[in-house]
Design a protein around this motif. Sequence first.
Motif: not given
Length: 124
Positions: A3-8, A55-58, A96-100
Amino acid sequence: MKCLGLCCVSAFGKAIHALSRVGDELWFDPTVKGLALRSVNSAHSAYACFLFSPLFFQQYNLDSVREQDSGPIKCKLVMKCVLPLFRCSTSIEHSVKRCQISVSTGSDQVIVQFFCRHGRKLHK
């Protein structure tokens, strides 16, 4: 599973915090419909579930897991280990900019990486 890039990230953290009030274990179930986070209390009288749509994830990828094993993936994590990662949602939101999140079935690991302004934080 990746899961790349949690939107929130703060919404994800608040869901984990809410599940910690229900039980001491967090079930991490990636499926085609999305990522399900579940918890049940020790008496099995209370249950809670959050389903995060792809759709929640990038990027939401299950292909690497399907090649290794055709069965469903279910990970049981101890809440004491997961909760501190997402405890302070306001500070996470600003730094945090992004979470994987990655699940490796071969080594039985869940890897959470926070990509911050000043580097990367890796938790296994």
